[in-house]
Design a protein around this motif. Structure first.
Motif, PDB file in Angstrom:
ATOM      1  N   ASP A 195      20.965 -48.122   1.002  1.00  0.00           N
ATOM      2  CA  ASP A 195      21.490 -47.458  -0.194  1.00  0.00           C
ATOM      3  C   ASP A 195      20.369 -46.770  -0.970  1.00  0.00           C
ATOM      4  O   ASP A 195      20.525 -45.640  -1.449  1.00  0.00           O
ATOM      5  CB  ASP A 195      22.194 -48.478  -1.087  1.00  0.00           C
ATOM      6  N   ALA A 196      19.230 -47.452  -1.094  1.00  0.00           N
ATOM      7  CA  ALA A 196      18.087 -46.837  -1.778  1.00  0.00           C
ATOM      8  C   ALA A 196      17.583 -45.633  -0.994  1.00  0.00           C
ATOM      9  O   ALA A 196      17.181 -44.619  -1.575  1.00  0.00           O
ATOM     10  CB  ALA A 196      16.968 -47.863  -1.956  1.00  0.00           C
ATOM     11  N   ALA A 197      17.602 -45.743   0.343  1.00  0.00           N
ATOM     12  CA  ALA A 197      17.141 -44.632   1.175  1.00  0.00           C
ATOM     13  C   ALA A 197      18.025 -43.410   1.002  1.00  0.00           C
ATOM     14  O   ALA A 197      17.533 -42.270   0.973  1.00  0.00           O
ATOM     15  CB  ALA A 197      17.101 -45.062   2.644  1.00  0.00           C
ATOM     16  N   LEU A 198      19.346 -43.613   0.895  1.00  0.00           N
ATOM     17  CA  LEU A 198      20.250 -42.472   0.707  1.00  0.00           C
ATOM     18  C   LEU A 198      19.914 -41.718  -0.574  1.00  0.00           C
ATOM     19  O   LEU A 198      19.810 -40.479  -0.577  1.00  0.00           O
ATOM     20  CB  LEU A 198      21.701 -42.950   0.688  1.00  0.00           C
ATOM     21  N   ALA A 199      19.756 -42.448  -1.663  1.00  0.00           N
ATOM     22  CA  ALA A 199      19.391 -41.793  -2.918  1.00  0.00           C
ATOM     23  C   ALA A 199      18.014 -41.150  -2.820  1.00  0.00           C
ATOM     24  O   ALA A 199      17.796 -40.041  -3.335  1.00  0.00           O
ATOM     25  CB  ALA A 199      19.425 -42.809  -4.061  1.00  0.00           C
TER      26      ALA A 199
END
Length: 379
Positions: free
Chosen positions: A91-95
């Protein structure tokens, strides 16, 4: 749980997790900041127990290189597994990829269900075939001159690769900072077919084991150059039993080599995720021969909420764009976006997979689905 950007002081913890997860030796590249990648780590109760890396790549679609984040080295300490660490990192990587201007993400999945749950889906593969020397020796001979490559050839070798890569959707453009083209000379063999207007073709290979020659690239502008390079590989008769070839260029491997169907193939699938739909559509190449049209979409995307909601796909004067609004007559799950964007699945296939509802033939027309994607580089 806290997810934060990787910093050099995390190097020891990352090394421990990579060794446990993959059995890999220490990678000191993790110890320094780099323009080629950025990373995240996850802390649980003050303990760093998860990590991933995102490479700065560009991937060809429709003849244009689209910025893409290459997810790699996703690792979680054994004691912390099952607590949502990997999902939080993704999720952090997507942002982070959206902020970095990477509207696509690609990865080679050891655990596909984890990535499917976050919107990635299989779209293509890196593929190799084991070719007996006898098959190469039976080809018509190519008689072009061949010489060893020198450093001055590097710009032309990369240009030659780009000429091919831009015609094969899924290929990376091998641009800096993630790639150093000079590293090709770390291989055992780098030979070129020279021509009046520059290099006509090249082969890059290495010797692995007593009976195998591994070809990393075989790229040619014309049939004679390709047959010459394939013929040079056949000169290894008596020293190796087979040559391992990447399946990339359909001209070389389907039209010239005409391999027997029973030869062993090794396939490594890769997955694609549309991180930012509007930016991805803007960056991709699209056909300019279609009539103007609109398709109203409604997208469900829990983990990249900026994609979610109603949008209108507008094709006008040969250009495609996404704008807000519309009736949402065609409904897509996040997992459908990658195969649609890549053109590897038709809307009918996505509908049967439960990833799409509604009918919109122009969604297939604009991607020329179904098609096969190839990639030459793994990570």
């Amino acid at each position: 749980m806290t997810v934060r950007p990787y910093a050099p002081e995390h190097a020891d913890a990352v090394h421990r997790m990579r060794k446990l997860a993959f059995g890999t030796p220490r990678d000191d590249a993790w110890a320094a900041e780099s323009d080629a990648w950025h990373g995240f780590v996850a802390d649980v109760d003050g303990d760093t127990c998860g990590t991933l890396r995102i490479w700065a790549y560009r991937q060809f679609f429709g003849g244009r290189a689209v910025p893409a984040g290459g997810i790699a080295t996703v690792a979680v300490d054994p004691h912390a597994r099952g607590r949502g660490v990997a999902g939080a990192l993704l999720d952090a990587a997507l942002a982070g990829m959206r902020e970095a201007g990477q509207p696509l993400s690609i990865l080679f999945a050891a655990t596909p269900p984890l990535y499917r749950g976050r919107g990635w889906e299989q779209v293509g593969s890196a593929e190799r075939v084991q070719v007996p020397i006898s098959v190469l020796a039976a080809l018509p001979p190519g008689r072009a001159p061949v010489r060893r490559a020198v450093e001055a050839d590097l710009p032309e070798l990369h240009r030659l690769y780009l000429d091919l890569g831009s015609t094969v959707d899924g290929m990376l453009d091998r641009s800096e900072p993630a790639f150093e083209v000079s590293r090709i000379f770390e291989l055992d063999i780098v030979d070129v077919v020279p021509g009046e207007d520059g290099v006509r073709g090249y082969v890059a290979a290495s010797r692995h084991g007593a009976n195998d020659l591994t070809v990393w690239d075989l790229v040619a502008r014309d049939a004679e150059a390709a047959l010459t390079l394939l013929g040079r590989l056949s000169s290894w008769a008596g020293m190796v039993e087979q040559v391992s070839l990447r399946l990339v260029d359909p001209v070389v491997y389907d039209l010239l080599l005409a391999m027997p169907r029973h030869l062993p193939r090794f396939v490594e699938p890769f997955m694609l995720r549309v991180v930012d739909l509007a930016a991805a559509v803007e960056a991709r190449g699209w056909p300019d021969y279609l009539p103007d049209f609109t398709v109203d979409l409604e997208i469900t995307d829990e983990h990249a909420p900026w994609n979610a909601g109603r949008h209108r796909l507008v094709h006008e004067s040969g250009a495609l764009r996404i704008e807000p609004g519309g009736t949402g007559v065609v409904r897509l799950q996040a997992r459908a976006l990658g195969p649609w964007f890549a053109g590897t699945a038709t809307t009918d296939a996505l509908r049967r997979a439960g990833l799409l509802e509604g009918v919109a033939p122009m969604l297939d027309a604009v991607t020329a689905a179904p098609r096969q994607l190839r990639i030459a580089d793994t990570f």
